[in-house]
Design a protein around this motif. Structure first.
Motif, PDB file in Angstrom:
ATOM      1  N   ALA A  46       0.861  -1.190   0.000  1.00 36.05           N
ATOM      2  CA  ALA A  46       0.000   0.000   0.000  1.00 36.05           C
ATOM      3  C   ALA A  46       0.894   1.235   0.000  1.00 36.05           C
ATOM      4  O   ALA A  46       1.736   1.379   0.895  1.00 36.05           O
TER       5      ALA A  46
ATOM      6  N   CYS B  26      -3.763  -7.240   0.093  1.00 35.55           N
ATOM      7  CA  CYS B  26      -3.149  -6.004   0.563  1.00 35.55           C
ATOM      8  C   CYS B  26      -4.206  -4.907   0.729  1.00 35.55           C
ATOM      9  O   CYS B  26      -4.207  -4.189   1.733  1.00 35.55           O
ATOM     10  N   ASN B  27      -5.108  -4.804  -0.229  1.00 37.34           N
ATOM     11  CA  ASN B  27      -6.147  -3.773  -0.151  1.00 37.34           C
ATOM     12  C   ASN B  27      -7.062  -3.964   1.050  1.00 37.34           C
ATOM     13  O   ASN B  27      -7.577  -2.989   1.596  1.00 37.34           O
TER      14      ASN B  27
ATOM     15  N   ASP C  79       1.128   3.071   3.307  1.00 39.33           N
ATOM     16  CA  ASP C  79       1.710   2.298   4.404  1.00 39.33           C
ATOM     17  C   ASP C  79       3.186   1.995   4.184  1.00 39.33           C
ATOM     18  O   ASP C  79       3.926   1.768   5.129  1.00 39.33           O
TER      19      ASP C  79
ATOM     20  N   ALA D  44      -4.761   2.601  -3.722  1.00 41.75           N
ATOM     21  CA  ALA D  44      -4.826   1.140  -3.762  1.00 41.75           C
ATOM     22  C   ALA D  44      -3.422   0.537  -3.795  1.00 41.75           C
ATOM     23  O   ALA D  44      -2.459   1.177  -4.235  1.00 41.75           O
ATOM     24  N   CYS D  45      -3.332  -0.692  -3.337  1.00 43.10           N
ATOM     25  CA  CYS D  45      -2.052  -1.407  -3.315  1.00 43.10           C
ATOM     26  C   CYS D  45      -1.528  -1.633  -4.732  1.00 43.10           C
ATOM     27  O   CYS D  45      -2.302  -1.712  -5.685  1.00 43.10           O
TER      28      CYS D  45
ATOM     29  N   SER E 128       0.319  -4.250   6.025  1.00 47.20           N
ATOM     30  CA  SER E 128      -0.453  -4.402   4.786  1.00 47.20           C
ATOM     31  C   SER E 128       0.365  -4.977   3.639  1.00 47.20           C
ATOM     32  O   SER E 128      -0.197  -5.303   2.589  1.00 47.20           O
TER      33      SER E 128
ATOM     34  N   ARG F 105      -4.768  -2.478   4.071  1.00 48.39           N
ATOM     35  CA  ARG F 105      -4.169  -1.135   4.035  1.00 48.39           C
ATOM     36  C   ARG F 105      -4.919  -0.155   4.925  1.00 48.39           C
ATOM     37  O   ARG F 105      -6.113  -0.297   5.163  1.00 48.39           O
TER      38      ARG F 105
END
Length: 136
Positions: free
Chosen positions: A82, A117-118, A85, A126-127, A96, A121
């Motif tokens: 992310a 991941c999304n 992050d 978005a990742c 994340s 986060r």
């Protein structure tokens, strides 16, 4: 499908390990060939120098690669991060950051890593996939 924290190594230990040189496309990615794997590192602008150093280690060192794709495991793998992050915070992988391996194709590996991941986060964009691993 294997979900793992590929960087159980401390950042200092990871940076201390050296390896081969990468073939680079400075604009977008770096490509490595290590053992039976092809590794692509996507050079996103949100990655810090520390994060890039640790990610390059996967493409340059068999032991670091084995943390992501265990010896003898086949298939494809991806790491999604992310942007808000980051990948490493306070010397540890961000919660994340999601690494998946042993998937049957790259598209599936990337989609699964980004989706997981999304869900983890904290917010922001978005990742995005930062690392791909494929068999040679």
């Amino acid at each position: 499908m294997k979900f793992c924290n590929i960087f159980g190594l401390s950042t200092a230990a990871a940076i201390a390990i050296s390896g081969s040189m990468a073939v680079a496309d400075p604009a977008t990615s770096e490509h490595f060939e290590l053992g039976e794997s092809r590794i692509t590192l996507h050079l996103h602008d949100f990655l810090t120098d520390e994060e890039l150093t640790v990610l390059r280690l996967v493409g340059q060192n068999e032991d670091a690669l084995a943390l992501f794709l265990p010896e003898g495991a086949g298939g494809f793998g991806a790491l999604a991060v992310a942007p808000a992050d980051g990948f490493i915070r306070d010397g540890m992988p961000a919660p994340s950051a999601v690494a998946l391996s042993e998937l049957p194709d790259m598209d599936g590996a990337k989609a699964a890593a980004v989706a997981e991941c999304n869900t983890l986060r904290s917010g922001g964009r978005a990742c995005e996939v930062v690392l791909e691993i494929a068999p040679r």
